[in-house]
Enzyme design. Structure first.
Site, PDB file in Angstrom:
ATOM      1  N   GLU A   1       4.488  -0.170  -1.378  1.00 41.29           N
ATOM      2  CA  GLU A   1       3.451   0.723  -0.844  1.00 41.29           C
ATOM      3  C   GLU A   1       2.191  -0.068  -0.533  1.00 41.29           C
ATOM      4  OE1 GLU A   1       2.620   3.336   0.447  1.00 41.29           O
ATOM      5  OE2 GLU A   1       3.536   5.119  -0.400  1.00 41.29           O
ATOM      6  N   ASP A   2       1.502   0.340   0.507  1.00 37.87           N
ATOM      7  CA  ASP A   2       0.217  -0.285   0.800  1.00 37.87           C
ATOM      8  C   ASP A   2      -0.833   0.145  -0.223  1.00 37.87           C
ATOM      9  OD1 ASP A   2       0.245   2.339   1.762  1.00 37.87           O
ATOM     10  OD2 ASP A   2      -0.706   1.876   3.677  1.00 37.87           O
TER      11      ASP A   2
ATOM     12  N   ASP B   1      -3.137   6.519  -3.613  1.00 41.03           N
ATOM     13  CA  ASP B   1      -4.430   7.205  -3.670  1.00 41.03           C
ATOM     14  C   ASP B   1      -4.263   8.420  -4.598  1.00 41.03           C
ATOM     15  OD1 ASP B   1      -7.068   7.867  -2.924  1.00 41.03           O
ATOM     16  OD2 ASP B   1      -6.428   8.938  -1.146  1.00 41.03           O
TER      17      ASP B   1
ATOM     18  N   PHE C   1     -12.541   4.225   1.043  1.00 39.02           N
ATOM     19  CA  PHE C   1     -11.491   4.195   2.049  1.00 39.02           C
ATOM     20  C   PHE C   1     -11.450   2.797   2.664  1.00 39.02           C
ATOM     21  CE2 PHE C   1      -9.363   4.842   6.054  1.00 39.02           C
ATOM     22  CZ  PHE C   1      -8.335   5.692   5.683  1.00 39.02           C
TER      23      PHE C   1
ATOM     24  N   ARG D   1      -5.068  -2.209  11.530  1.00 36.74           N
ATOM     25  CA  ARG D   1      -3.909  -2.708  10.766  1.00 36.74           C
ATOM     26  C   ARG D   1      -3.786  -4.228  10.868  1.00 36.74           C
ATOM     27  NH1 ARG D   1      -0.836   1.762   9.181  1.00 36.74           N
ATOM     28  NH2 ARG D   1      -0.752   3.496  10.640  1.00 36.74           N
TER      29      ARG D   1
HETATM   30  P1  IMP Z   1      -1.765   9.517  -1.337  1.00 38.88           P
HETATM   31  O1  IMP Z   1      -0.645  10.468  -1.018  1.00 38.88           O
HETATM   32  O2  IMP Z   1      -3.075  10.222  -1.499  1.00 38.88           O
HETATM   33  O3  IMP Z   1      -1.474   8.606  -2.510  1.00 38.88           O
HETATM   34  O4  IMP Z   1      -2.003   8.628  -0.054  1.00 38.88           O
HETATM   35  C1  IMP Z   1      -1.115   7.697   0.311  1.00 38.88           C
HETATM   36  C2  IMP Z   1      -1.245   7.313   1.761  1.00 38.88           C
HETATM   37  O5  IMP Z   1      -2.512   7.695   2.318  1.00 38.88           O
HETATM   38  C3  IMP Z   1      -1.179   5.820   1.856  1.00 38.88           C
HETATM   39  O6  IMP Z   1       0.156   5.360   1.953  1.00 38.88           O
HETATM   40  C4  IMP Z   1      -1.998   5.560   3.087  1.00 38.88           C
HETATM   41  O7  IMP Z   1      -1.213   5.701   4.252  1.00 38.88           O
HETATM   42  C5  IMP Z   1      -3.057   6.636   3.070  1.00 38.88           C
HETATM   43  N1  IMP Z   1      -4.290   6.164   2.426  1.00 38.88           N
HETATM   44  C6  IMP Z   1      -4.785   6.519   1.222  1.00 38.88           C
HETATM   45  N2  IMP Z   1      -5.927   5.878   0.960  1.00 38.88           N
HETATM   46  C7  IMP Z   1      -6.155   5.084   2.036  1.00 38.88           C
HETATM   47  C8  IMP Z   1      -7.197   4.136   2.361  1.00 38.88           C
HETATM   48  O8  IMP Z   1      -8.153   3.875   1.622  1.00 38.88           O
HETATM   49  N3  IMP Z   1      -7.055   3.511   3.559  1.00 38.88           N
HETATM   50  C9  IMP Z   1      -6.011   3.741   4.420  1.00 38.88           C
HETATM   51  N4  IMP Z   1      -5.027   4.586   4.150  1.00 38.88           N
HETATM   52  C10 IMP Z   1      -5.098   5.257   2.969  1.00 38.88           C
HETATM   53 MG    MG Z   2      -2.048   5.648   6.741  1.00 38.77          MG
END
Ligand code: IMP
Ligand code: MG
Length: 187
Positions: free
Chosen positions: A105-106, A109, A158, A171
């Protein structure tokens, strides 16, 4: 009239993690994963799109027999907030049953995306299923998910670059940073 040549947007982003720092951490993660999975082979499961850069570097830092699979996932909308509503845009091309799977995973959050993916993948019967996330924002968690490997912990900011986007931009930045509000959208 705007006559400025298009750029990669680096000037709009404040650097948090340099390319060198990321590279060093990726090498460490690779060494740790190599040691932990010694004697086994691994399926690296790259979650598209955000993880493509991290996966490419991490794969080359792991000294094990491995295959790479891609899972296309899109959150609804281009918001900076996750709704947890995720759609699979591209499924795996092979079975993961009985395999040791490491999901790449990148960023984690709220954890809602990861929780959704882990549920789907666990149902397919892998021998093991762990997560390696480049970035983690533990203070933002809305559900309990704990990546086994984490590159860097962040606060509530972010970030973009090194595969991560804001409305599909940034990206291709080699570093990770915060984007100034009001950054131009494309596409
Ligand atoms: P989550 O479901 O809230 O954990 O979010 C996961 C996805 O939201 C990640 O795989 C990213 O694609 C996007 N995301 C969450 N935070 C960021 C950020 O700070 N920058 C860019 N993408 C984010
Ligand atoms: Mg994204």
């Amino acid at each position: 009239m705007d006559t400025a040549a298009p750029t990669n947007g680096a000037a709009e982003v404040r650097e948090l993690l340099s390319a060198e720092r990321i590279a060093e951490r990726v090498r460490e993660l690779g060494r740790q994963i190599t040691a932990d999975y010694r004697g086994r082979s691994l399926v690296l499961l790259c979650v598209l799109k955000g993880s493509f850069v991290f996966t490419a570097d991490l794969a080359r830092a792991i000294d094990l027999p491995l295959s790479v699979e891609f899972l296309g996932v899109a959150s609804y909308g281009d918001d900076t907030n996750s709704s947890g509503a995720v759609k699979i845009t591209q499924d795996l091309s092979t079975s993961i049953e009985g395999k040791d799977v490491l999901l790449i995973e990148d960023i984690v959050d709220t954890g809602l995306t990861l929780a959704f993916l882990l549920r789907i993948l666990q149902a397919r019967g892998p021998a093991s299923l762990e997560v390696c996330a480049l970035l983690d924002k533990p203070s933002r968690r809305a559900t309990e998910v704990v990546p086994r490997y984490v590159g860097f912990e962040l606060g509530n900011e972010f970030v973009v670059g090194y595969g991560l986007d804001f409305a599909q931009r940034f990206r291709n930045l080699p570093f990770v940073g915060t984007v100034a509000s009001g950054a131009q959208r494309v596409g």
